[in-house]
Design a protein around this motif. Structure first.
Motif, PDB file in Angstrom:
ATOM      1  N   PRO A 149      -1.021 -18.502   6.373  1.00 41.38           N
ATOM      2  CA  PRO A 149      -0.708 -17.074   6.489  1.00 41.38           C
ATOM      3  C   PRO A 149      -1.691 -16.321   7.385  1.00 41.38           C
ATOM      4  CG  PRO A 149      -0.567 -17.793   4.211  1.00 41.38           C
ATOM      5  CD  PRO A 149      -1.175 -18.925   4.970  1.00 41.38           C
ATOM      6  N   ALA A 150      -1.160 -15.377   8.130  1.00 46.38           N
ATOM      7  CA  ALA A 150      -1.989 -14.532   8.985  1.00 46.38           C
ATOM      8  C   ALA A 150      -2.666 -13.456   8.152  1.00 46.38           C
ATOM      9  CB  ALA A 150      -1.133 -13.900  10.075  1.00 46.38           C
ATOM     10  N   ALA A 151      -3.694 -12.830   8.721  1.00 46.86           N
ATOM     11  CA  ALA A 151      -4.404 -11.737   8.050  1.00 46.86           C
ATOM     12  C   ALA A 151      -4.571 -10.579   9.034  1.00 46.86           C
ATOM     13  CB  ALA A 151      -5.766 -12.205   7.566  1.00 46.86           C
ATOM     14  N   PHE A 152      -4.467  -9.366   8.498  1.00 49.25           N
ATOM     15  CA  PHE A 152      -4.623  -8.164   9.322  1.00 49.25           C
ATOM     16  C   PHE A 152      -5.281  -7.103   8.456  1.00 49.25           C
ATOM     17  CE2 PHE A 152      -2.351  -4.416  11.493  1.00 49.25           C
ATOM     18  CZ  PHE A 152      -3.320  -4.334  12.491  1.00 49.25           C
ATOM     19  N   ALA A 153      -6.357  -6.517   8.977  1.00 43.78           N
ATOM     20  CA  ALA A 153      -7.100  -5.529   8.185  1.00 43.78           C
ATOM     21  C   ALA A 153      -7.818  -4.549   9.099  1.00 43.78           C
ATOM     22  CB  ALA A 153      -8.111  -6.217   7.274  1.00 43.78           C
ATOM     23  N   GLN A 154      -8.113  -3.385   8.530  1.00 44.05           N
ATOM     24  CA  GLN A 154      -8.963  -2.409   9.200  1.00 44.05           C
ATOM     25  C   GLN A 154     -10.349  -2.517   8.586  1.00 44.05           C
ATOM     26  OE1 GLN A 154      -7.562   1.763   9.753  1.00 44.05           O
ATOM     27  NE2 GLN A 154      -9.429   2.331   8.631  1.00 44.05           N
ATOM     28  N   THR A 155     -11.377  -2.618   9.448  1.00 39.79           N
ATOM     29  CA  THR A 155     -12.742  -2.728   8.941  1.00 39.79           C
ATOM     30  C   THR A 155     -13.536  -1.438   9.139  1.00 39.79           C
ATOM     31  OG1 THR A 155     -13.547  -3.641  11.037  1.00 39.79           O
ATOM     32  CG2 THR A 155     -12.774  -5.208   9.369  1.00 39.79           C
ATOM     33  N   ALA A 156     -13.067  -0.570  10.033  1.00 39.87           N
ATOM     34  CA  ALA A 156     -13.710   0.734  10.263  1.00 39.87           C
ATOM     35  C   ALA A 156     -12.656   1.675  10.856  1.00 39.87           C
ATOM     36  CB  ALA A 156     -14.894   0.587  11.230  1.00 39.87           C
ATOM     37  N   PRO A 157     -12.706   2.981  10.553  1.00 43.04           N
ATOM     38  CA  PRO A 157     -13.802   3.689   9.852  1.00 43.04           C
ATOM     39  C   PRO A 157     -13.863   3.440   8.353  1.00 43.04           C
ATOM     40  CG  PRO A 157     -12.009   5.189  10.313  1.00 43.04           C
ATOM     41  CD  PRO A 157     -11.660   3.904  11.000  1.00 43.04           C
ATOM     42  N   GLY A 158     -12.818   2.868   7.771  1.00 42.42           N
ATOM     43  CA  GLY A 158     -12.830   2.504   6.356  1.00 42.42           C
ATOM     44  C   GLY A 158     -12.051   1.227   6.173  1.00 42.42           C
ATOM     45  N   PRO A 159     -12.302   0.478   5.113  1.00 42.96           N
ATOM     46  CA  PRO A 159     -11.588  -0.793   4.908  1.00 42.96           C
ATOM     47  C   PRO A 159     -10.147  -0.585   4.451  1.00 42.96           C
ATOM     48  CG  PRO A 159     -13.033  -0.358   3.055  1.00 42.96           C
ATOM     49  CD  PRO A 159     -13.298   0.733   4.049  1.00 42.96           C
ATOM     50  N   ALA A 160      -9.262  -1.421   4.959  1.00 39.49           N
ATOM     51  CA  ALA A 160      -7.853  -1.402   4.530  1.00 39.49           C
ATOM     52  C   ALA A 160      -7.245  -2.759   4.837  1.00 39.49           C
ATOM     53  CB  ALA A 160      -7.078  -0.300   5.249  1.00 39.49           C
ATOM     54  N   ASP A 161      -6.649  -3.379   3.830  1.00 41.38           N
ATOM     55  CA  ASP A 161      -5.958  -4.663   4.020  1.00 41.38           C
ATOM     56  C   ASP A 161      -4.467  -4.416   4.120  1.00 41.38           C
ATOM     57  OD1 ASP A 161      -8.171  -6.398   3.994  1.00 41.38           O
ATOM     58  OD2 ASP A 161      -8.274  -6.276   1.804  1.00 41.38           O
ATOM     59  N   LYS A 189      -0.408  -5.855   4.298  1.00 40.65           N
ATOM     60  CA  LYS A 189       0.403  -6.911   3.689  1.00 40.65           C
ATOM     61  C   LYS A 189       1.337  -7.559   4.707  1.00 40.65           C
ATOM     62  CE  LYS A 189       0.536  -4.691  -0.866  1.00 40.65           C
ATOM     63  NZ  LYS A 189       1.421  -4.114  -1.918  1.00 40.65           N
ATOM     64  N   PRO A 190       1.345  -8.903   4.752  1.00 40.38           N
ATOM     65  CA  PRO A 190       2.275  -9.591   5.655  1.00 40.38           C
ATOM     66  C   PRO A 190       3.718  -9.337   5.236  1.00 40.38           C
ATOM     67  CG  PRO A 190       1.207 -11.165   4.183  1.00 40.38           C
ATOM     68  CD  PRO A 190       0.524  -9.848   3.976  1.00 40.38           C
ATOM     69  N   GLY A 191       4.603  -9.218   6.206  1.00 44.12           N
ATOM     70  CA  GLY A 191       6.013  -8.980   5.931  1.00 44.12           C
ATOM     71  C   GLY A 191       6.362  -7.519   5.849  1.00 44.12           C
ATOM     72  N   THR A 192       5.487  -6.736   5.218  1.00 43.49           N
ATOM     73  CA  THR A 192       5.722  -5.298   5.080  1.00 43.49           C
ATOM     74  C   THR A 192       4.968  -4.510   6.149  1.00 43.49           C
ATOM     75  OG1 THR A 192       5.979  -5.561   2.693  1.00 43.49           O
ATOM     76  CG2 THR A 192       5.605  -3.327   3.517  1.00 43.49           C
ATOM     77  N   ASP A 193       3.663  -4.771   6.229  1.00 45.31           N
ATOM     78  CA  ASP A 193       2.814  -4.048   7.171  1.00 45.31           C
ATOM     79  C   ASP A 193       2.696  -4.743   8.526  1.00 45.31           C
ATOM     80  OD1 ASP A 193       2.200  -2.067   5.272  1.00 45.31           O
ATOM     81  OD2 ASP A 193       0.599  -3.301   4.428  1.00 45.31           O
ATOM     82  N   PHE A 194       2.904  -6.036   8.543  1.00 48.67           N
ATOM     83  CA  PHE A 194       2.787  -6.750   9.818  1.00 48.67           C
ATOM     84  C   PHE A 194       3.511  -8.099   9.757  1.00 48.67           C
ATOM     85  CE2 PHE A 194      -0.611  -8.715   7.418  1.00 48.67           C
ATOM     86  CZ  PHE A 194      -0.686 -10.018   7.904  1.00 48.67           C
ATOM     87  N   LEU A 195       3.834  -8.594  10.929  1.00 47.50           N
ATOM     88  CA  LEU A 195       4.365  -9.935  11.125  1.00 47.50           C
ATOM     89  C   LEU A 195       3.618 -10.585  12.283  1.00 47.50           C
ATOM     90  CD1 LEU A 195       8.229  -9.255  11.005  1.00 47.50           C
ATOM     91  CD2 LEU A 195       6.899 -10.460   9.258  1.00 47.50           C
ATOM     92  N   THR A 196       3.555 -11.902  12.263  1.00 51.11           N
ATOM     93  CA  THR A 196       3.012 -12.618  13.414  1.00 51.11           C
ATOM     94  C   THR A 196       4.125 -12.769  14.441  1.00 51.11           C
ATOM     95  OG1 THR A 196       1.590 -13.863  11.910  1.00 51.11           O
ATOM     96  CG2 THR A 196       1.766 -14.679  14.174  1.00 51.11           C
ATOM     97  N   MET A 197       3.863 -12.342  15.651  1.00 52.51           N
ATOM     98  CA  MET A 197       4.860 -12.472  16.711  1.00 52.51           C
ATOM     99  C   MET A 197       5.083 -13.958  17.013  1.00 52.51           C
ATOM    100  SD  MET A 197       6.676 -10.370  18.768  1.00 52.51           S
ATOM    101  CE  MET A 197       5.767  -8.849  19.035  1.00 52.51           C
ATOM    102  N   GLN A 198       6.356 -14.337  17.159  1.00 57.07           N
ATOM    103  CA  GLN A 198       6.665 -15.728  17.454  1.00 57.07           C
ATOM    104  C   GLN A 198       5.993 -16.159  18.757  1.00 57.07           C
ATOM    105  OE1 GLN A 198      10.764 -16.714  18.399  1.00 57.07           O
ATOM    106  NE2 GLN A 198      10.650 -18.471  17.046  1.00 57.07           N
TER     107      GLN A 198
END
Length: 496
Positions: free
Chosen positions: A97-109, A111-120
């Motif tokens: 599974p891929a991971a996507f998060a914001q590390t600054a200005p504040g942390p935010a994780d 969710k795959p499928g809802t918030d992001f997908l990996t481009m083919q």
């Protein structure tokens, strides 16, 4: 204009007239010969094939290969000699599974499928870096990232934030790579819901993710403020896999003025693809099985049926067919009709808007053929974006007129469309688009029925004459004789 000898002129006038309507009316009605029962039988076969072969009919997988064998078998029973055009395509998969998060200005994780997908065809990578917004459109889709100049001043090593629109994802990603990006995030257009479920068309070296518009717009604001850092991680693999197109054409008809009727046969790996695109594949298969009943009189132009492979990988089957066809053979193709998703459960009756500026001449005539047919039946239609997104795209690139109908994919039904067609406004045309639930329970049988009628009608009409599309009128034996006789006269004198 020079005049022919009087005798020749009389004969020519009589034989060059419009084909009598009575003759056309005496032909069987292909729309009545093609039944939903026949189409449903094919859909049930595709569903069973998927159920017993990993749950899908994706190119390069067993379900697709069995689907090819099914179509070939059905065509042979109908008297065709189908050809299987094999090719290879670039294979891609996520190993973890891929991971996507914001590390600054504040942390935010996210969710795959809802918030992001990996481009083919995304590459692998693990990147934490500042994000840079690229050529943010003032409104609408815009054309962000489509030109190298869009990346002027881009900070090397940063993650590129680019809005979907106008050019391909591959062009946007390649421009970002050239500018020195370490990863790419492509966010959706404001008029589309969810993350972009797209393809780069071929293996790419950088990680590429896709997000919904709302999240993308939020990230852009933080990036423009200079405070945004993101973490992007992808783990992918790629290689080569086999696929194929199935091609079959009618026995009768001109081989120098061919009507190509196509639909893609493959599904995505996530599901059996019964609406996308078992619906189109089954419909043209049912048409192919009945069109022979038109006989020599009704088939003045050859109709070439095509079931494309690897459409979901980036229109690869149709692209392979068009690009490998010799120029002399390409010139013999009068037009392409494409049918991709003709039974969306919350769908509309969309007709490709071929009259759009820049489309090959004749595409607008195909749009009118469908619209006129449905207008006579008092069935509403709406324009479907003529963007080359399906297998007619490579034909457009070759300058070949194209047309077709569809019922919508992941787009959202408007309130006005709900008034016209029924269904639910604010919901996708097909909530099971590219999903496991795209099964036979996902079919809108009423739309499929009327769409099948339109497919059959347009195919029959164009098999008889493509005059409004490419200027090629119906050639009867008398017409050919008259043309030959006319060619022998110049300025009232016989030339031999």
């Amino acid at each position: 204009m020079r005049k022919f000898a009087i005798g020749a002129a009389v004969a020519l006038t009589a034989s060059l007239g419009v084909v009598p309507q009575a003759a056309a009316a005496s032909q069987p009605d292909l729309a009545k010969l093609v039944t939903v029962k026949d189409i449903r039988r094919h859909l049930e076969a595709f569903q069973e094939i998927a159920d017993y072969n990993g749950g899908n009919r994706a190119a390069g997988a067993p379900g697709f290969e069995v689907s090819v064998k099914y179509v070939v078998s059905q065509l042979k029973k109908a008297g065709y000699t189908p050809q299987i055009q094999k090719f290879e395509f670039d294979y891609w998969a996520e190993k973890s599974p891929a991971a996507f998060a914001q590390t600054a200005p504040g942390p935010a994780d996210y969710k795959p499928g809802t918030d992001f997908l990996t481009m083919q065809y995304s590459g692998s990578g693990d990147v934490t870096a500042a994000a840079t917004a690229v050529d943010v459109p003032a409104e609408g889709a815009g054309n962000a990232g489509c030109e190298a100049a869009d990346f002027d001043g881009f900070a090397k090593g940063s993650i590129a934030l680019i809005q979907r629109g106008t050019c391909s994802f591959a062009i946007k990603a390649e421009n970002a790579k050239t500018a020195g990006a370490s990863a790419v995030v492509i966010y959706n257009r404001p008029d589309e819901q969810g993350p972009v479920n797209g393809t780069l068309g071929a293996p790419f070296s950088l990680p590429v993710l896709a997000t919904p518009y709302a999240l993308g717009a939020e990230l852009v604001k933080a990036a423009q403020a200079g405070t945004l850092k993101l973490h992007v991680k992808t783990d992918t693999e790629s290689g080569k896999k086999p696929a194929s197109n199935v091609i079959a054409e009618t026995k009768y008809g001109r081989s120098d003025n061919v009507v190509v009727v196509g639909a893609h046969l493959d599904s995505v790996p996530e599901g059996p693809g019964i609406n996308d695109n078992g619906s189109g594949s089954s419909t043209i298969l049912a048409v192919a099985q009945q069109i022979g009943k038109l006989g020599k009189k009704g088939l003045k132009n050859k109709v070439r049926f095509a079931w494309w492979g690897a459409e979901e990988e980036g229109l690869l089957g149709s692209e392979h067919y068009v690009t490998t066809l010799p120029d002399a053979e390409k010139a013999k193709i009068a037009l392409n009709l494409n049918f991709d998703m003709t039974a969306s459960p919350n769908g509309v009756r969309g007709v490709y808007a071929g009259s759009v500026e820049g489309a090959p001449a004749g595409s607008g005539a195909l749009e009118k053929i469908f619209n006129d047919y449905y207008a006579k039946r008092k069935l509403p239609t709406v324009p479907s974006e003529f963007n080359g997104r399906s297998d007619y795209g490579p034909f457009l690139e070759a300058g070949i007129p194209a047309g077709g109908i569809d019922t919508g994919a992941e787009g959202i039904k408007t309130a006005e469309e709900a008034k016209i067609f029924g269904g639910t406004a604010g919901q996708p045309y097909d909530a099971c688009y590219h999903a496991k639930c795209d099964r036979i329970t996902n079919i809108n049988w009423n739309l499929l029925d009327t769409n099948a009628d339109g497919v059959a009608y347009a195919t029959q009409k164009l098999a008889l004459s493509t005059l409004p599309v490419n200027g090629e009128a119906l050639r009867t034996a008398k017409r050919r004789a008259a043309l030959k006789q006319a060619a022998e006269y110049r300025g009232g004198h016989l030339v031999r």
